[in-house]
Design an enzyme around this catalytic site. Structure first.
Site, PDB file in Angstrom:
ATOM      1  N   HIS A 288      -3.066   7.445   2.971  1.00  7.21           N
ATOM      2  CA  HIS A 288      -3.515   6.164   2.415  1.00  7.21           C
ATOM      3  C   HIS A 288      -4.849   5.803   3.064  1.00  7.21           C
ATOM      4  O   HIS A 288      -5.016   5.887   4.277  1.00  7.21           O
ATOM      5  CB  HIS A 288      -2.455   5.097   2.705  1.00  7.21           C
ATOM      6  CG  HIS A 288      -2.912   3.714   2.437  1.00  7.21           C
ATOM      7  ND1 HIS A 288      -3.552   3.361   1.268  1.00  7.21           N
ATOM      8  CD2 HIS A 288      -2.840   2.574   3.179  1.00  7.21           C
ATOM      9  CE1 HIS A 288      -3.838   2.077   1.310  1.00  7.21           C
ATOM     10  NE2 HIS A 288      -3.433   1.568   2.465  1.00  7.21           N
TER      11      HIS A 288
ATOM     12  N   CYS B 192       0.815  -1.226   0.000  1.00  9.55           N
ATOM     13  CA  CYS B 192       0.000   0.000   0.000  1.00  9.55           C
ATOM     14  C   CYS B 192       0.846   1.272   0.000  1.00  9.55           C
ATOM     15  O   CYS B 192       0.338   2.351  -0.270  1.00  9.55           O
ATOM     16  CB  CYS B 192      -0.954   0.011   1.183  1.00  9.55           C
ATOM     17  SG  CYS B 192      -2.042  -1.397   1.217  1.00  9.55           S
TER      18      CYS B 192
ATOM     19  N   ASN C  26      -9.948   0.136   0.687  1.00 13.03           N
ATOM     20  CA  ASN C  26      -8.487   0.209   0.598  1.00 13.03           C
ATOM     21  C   ASN C  26      -8.055  -0.314  -0.773  1.00 13.03           C
ATOM     22  O   ASN C  26      -8.114  -1.518  -1.030  1.00 13.03           O
ATOM     23  CB  ASN C  26      -7.878  -0.638   1.724  1.00 13.03           C
ATOM     24  CG  ASN C  26      -6.359  -0.636   1.710  1.00 13.03           C
ATOM     25  OD1 ASN C  26      -5.740  -0.171   0.753  1.00 13.03           O
ATOM     26  ND2 ASN C  26      -5.766  -1.167   2.758  1.00 13.03           N
TER      27      ASN C  26
HETATM   28  N1  ACO Z   1     -17.654  -8.491  10.398  1.00  9.24           N
HETATM   29  C1  ACO Z   1     -18.006  -8.899  11.632  1.00  9.24           C
HETATM   30  N2  ACO Z   1     -17.117  -9.250  12.564  1.00  9.24           N
HETATM   31  C2  ACO Z   1     -15.828  -9.200  12.243  1.00  9.24           C
HETATM   32  C3  ACO Z   1     -15.385  -8.784  10.972  1.00  9.24           C
HETATM   33  C4  ACO Z   1     -16.358  -8.436  10.023  1.00  9.24           C
HETATM   34  N3  ACO Z   1     -16.041  -8.042   8.766  1.00  9.24           N
HETATM   35  N4  ACO Z   1     -14.021  -8.837  10.927  1.00  9.24           N
HETATM   36  C5  ACO Z   1     -13.628  -9.255  12.138  1.00  9.24           C
HETATM   37  N5  ACO Z   1     -14.715  -9.494  12.928  1.00  9.24           N
HETATM   38  C6  ACO Z   1     -14.747  -9.981  14.285  1.00  9.24           C
HETATM   39  C7  ACO Z   1     -13.561 -10.856  14.594  1.00  9.24           C
HETATM   40  O1  ACO Z   1     -13.770 -12.172  14.147  1.00  9.24           O
HETATM   41  C8  ACO Z   1     -13.507 -10.771  16.097  1.00  9.24           C
HETATM   42  O2  ACO Z   1     -14.485 -11.643  16.609  1.00  9.24           O
HETATM   43  P1  ACO Z   1     -14.133 -12.536  17.904  1.00  9.24           P
HETATM   44  O3  ACO Z   1     -13.882 -11.532  18.994  1.00  9.24           O
HETATM   45  O4  ACO Z   1     -15.371 -13.342  18.072  1.00  9.24           O
HETATM   46  O5  ACO Z   1     -12.908 -13.328  17.562  1.00  9.24           O
HETATM   47  C9  ACO Z   1     -13.979  -9.349  16.371  1.00  9.24           C
HETATM   48  O6  ACO Z   1     -14.661  -8.897  15.173  1.00  9.24           O
HETATM   49  C10 ACO Z   1     -12.855  -8.376  16.669  1.00  9.24           C
HETATM   50  O7  ACO Z   1     -11.837  -8.571  15.681  1.00  9.24           O
HETATM   51  P2  ACO Z   1     -10.573  -7.655  15.627  1.00  9.24           P
HETATM   52  O8  ACO Z   1      -9.679  -8.117  14.503  1.00  9.24           O
HETATM   53  O9  ACO Z   1      -9.965  -7.550  16.993  1.00  9.24           O
HETATM   54  O10 ACO Z   1     -11.262  -6.274  15.211  1.00  9.24           O
HETATM   55  P3  ACO Z   1     -10.650  -4.830  15.238  1.00  9.24           P
HETATM   56  O11 ACO Z   1     -11.510  -3.980  16.085  1.00  9.24           O
HETATM   57  O12 ACO Z   1      -9.178  -4.825  15.472  1.00  9.24           O
HETATM   58  O13 ACO Z   1     -10.887  -4.350  13.742  1.00  9.24           O
HETATM   59  C11 ACO Z   1      -9.660  -4.077  11.687  1.00  9.24           C
HETATM   60  C12 ACO Z   1     -10.287  -5.067  12.673  1.00  9.24           C
HETATM   61  C13 ACO Z   1     -10.752  -3.207  11.105  1.00  9.24           C
HETATM   62  C14 ACO Z   1      -9.006  -4.886  10.561  1.00  9.24           C
HETATM   63  C15 ACO Z   1      -8.627  -3.206  12.421  1.00  9.24           C
HETATM   64  O14 ACO Z   1      -7.747  -3.995  13.206  1.00  9.24           O
HETATM   65  C16 ACO Z   1      -7.802  -2.407  11.455  1.00  9.24           C
HETATM   66  O15 ACO Z   1      -8.302  -1.567  10.753  1.00  9.24           O
HETATM   67  N6  ACO Z   1      -6.487  -2.621  11.388  1.00  9.24           N
HETATM   68  C17 ACO Z   1      -5.661  -1.983  10.415  1.00  9.24           C
HETATM   69  C18 ACO Z   1      -5.783  -2.730   9.147  1.00  9.24           C
HETATM   70  C19 ACO Z   1      -5.247  -1.975   7.970  1.00  9.24           C
HETATM   71  O16 ACO Z   1      -5.114  -0.776   7.979  1.00  9.24           O
HETATM   72  N7  ACO Z   1      -4.920  -2.724   6.941  1.00  9.24           N
HETATM   73  C20 ACO Z   1      -4.436  -2.188   5.757  1.00  9.24           C
HETATM   74  C21 ACO Z   1      -2.986  -2.269   5.745  1.00  9.24           C
HETATM   75  S1  ACO Z   1      -2.355  -1.696   4.252  1.00  9.24           S
HETATM   76  C22 ACO Z   1      -1.776  -2.974   3.316  1.00  9.24           C
HETATM   77  O17 ACO Z   1      -0.640  -2.984   2.926  1.00  9.24           O
HETATM   78  C23 ACO Z   1      -2.646  -4.118   2.996  1.00  9.24           C
END
Ligand code: ACO
Length: 323
Positions: free
Chosen positions: A248, A111, A278
């Site tokens: 980004h 990214c 994204n």
């Molecule tokens: N719908 C419903 N529930 C979900 C979803 C979804 N789409 N995705 C995850 N959950 C659930 C999980 O299974 C978990 O359930 P559990 O507690 O029963 O196990 C719960 O939600 C919490 O999951 P977390 O992963 O802890 O959720 P978090 O609040 O951290 O949010 C997220 C996840 C949005 C991915 C966040 O961590 C984030 O934005 N991180 C940064 C990611 C990012 O920026 N990525 C791009 C990088 S750039 C590149 O190079 C690709």
């Protein structure tokens, strides 16, 4: 000394759209979960490969700014989802747009790729041998998503954008930059593993993207924050000297944390993650094109913009650009 100036911009988004509600028909997820945690409402999903999206973005720019492809000296494509390992996406684009005087290379920094590609183009221009470089960021990340995995499949979209950089001597262009790679954290985002499967070894590949979301979030709020401040301090600027911060588009919460920590007026931070999700290396050129088209940004205006990106590697980078 030569510098490089932005003289053209474009973007291309595939026509098919998947909304959060579409996902909730085949995954245990909801619009409420996705939107409240990421800011995403929908994403474009492509039926065609990365080189086609990049070619479309290139053709739109050439037509809009009346550019003869023969004046291009180089084409640099930032992508982590190429059509092939060989040939590069940039070589395919070069052939498609008949830019026969341009050399072509791809850059993969996930990214952060577009920031790394702009920086690279800037150095080619500063060496004096290149005048016009087309820099494209484009991805079809959808082909590397496991659509049974709700933790990753909802986050990404497909698309491409392009910027034309031209040699100038008027002190515009990239005035400060800091690029970083943190290879010790490479396992935070992983995609497209190809095993060694030959006469000596049988190793399975794994095509899909996986991500340690919390670790990525923490990386951004610690490392990227410092990266931005150091990019500004390099040229004795503060956030008040910046007309627009262009981050980004990975997650609205990350963008809000960065803006708050930078003490940046929220009206200076443009976002479009709700519409495109994204788009990885496509993220910055797509949003820049939107900002030029809605008159937030103007070519040649001397506005200062801060581009900042982060992604797999882990990588991150910021550029201050005077338009
Ligand atoms: N719908 C419903 N529930 C979900 C979803 C979804 N789409 N995705 C995850 N959950 C659930 C999980 O299974 C978990 O359930 P559990 O507690 O029963 O196990 C719960 O939600 C919490 O999951 P977390 O992963 O802890 O959720 P978090 O609040 O951290 O949010 C997220 C996840 C949005 C991915 C966040 O961590 C984030 O934005 N991180 C940064 C990611 C990012 O920026 N990525 C791009 C990088 S750039 C590149 O190079 C690709």
């Amino acid at each position: 000394m030569y510098t490089s100036k932005i003289v053209g911009h474009s973007s291309y988004l595939p026509e098919n759209i998947l909304t959060n509600d579409d996902f909730s028909k085949f995954l245990d997820t909801s619009d409420e979960w996705i939107y409240s945690r990421t800011g995403i409402k929908q994403r474009h999903v492509s039926k065609v490969n990365t080189s086609v999206l990049c070619t479309n973005a290139a053709n739109i720019l050439l037509e809009k700014f009346n550019i003869d492809p023969l004046i291009l000296d180089a084409i640099i494509v930032a992508t982590s989802t190429p059509d092939y390992t060989i040939p590069s996406v940039s070589a395919l684009v070069q052939g498609n747009i008949k830019a026969s005087n341009a050399m072509a290379i791809d850059i993969n920094s996930a990214c952060s790729g577009f920031v790394f590609a702009l920086s690279t183009a800037d150095k080619y221009i500063k060496c004096g041998n290149y005048k016009n470089i087309l820099v494209i960021g484009g991805e079809v990340t959808s082909k590397q998503l496991d659509y049974t995995d709700r933790t990753t499949s909802v986050l990404f979209g497909d698309g491409a954008g392009a910027i034309l950089l031209q040699r100038t001597d008027d002190n515009t262009g990239i005035i400060s930059e800091k690029l970083e790679t943190h290879g010790d954290k490479h396992d935070f985002i992983v995609s497209g593993f190809t095993g060694v499967n030959n006469t000596l070894n049988k190793e399975d590949g794994y095509p899909y993207l996986s991500m340690k979301g919390r670790d990525v979030f923490n990386f951004v709020t610690r490392v990227v924050m410092k990266n931005i401040i150091s990019t500004l301090e390099n040229v004795n600027l503060t956030i008040d000297d910046i007309d627009f911060v262009v981050p980004h588009q990975a997650n609205i919460r990350i963008i809000e944390v960065l803006a708050r920590k930078l003490k940046c007026d929220p009206s200076k931070v443009f976002t479009n993650i709700d519409k495109v999700a994204n788009t990885s290396a496509g993220s910055l050129p797509i949003i820049l094109d939107e900002m030029f088209n809605n008159d937030s940004l103007t070519l040649g205006s001397k506005q200062n913009i801060l581009l900042t990106a982060f992604g797999g590697g882990m990588s991150c980078g910021s550029l201050v650009i005077t338009l």
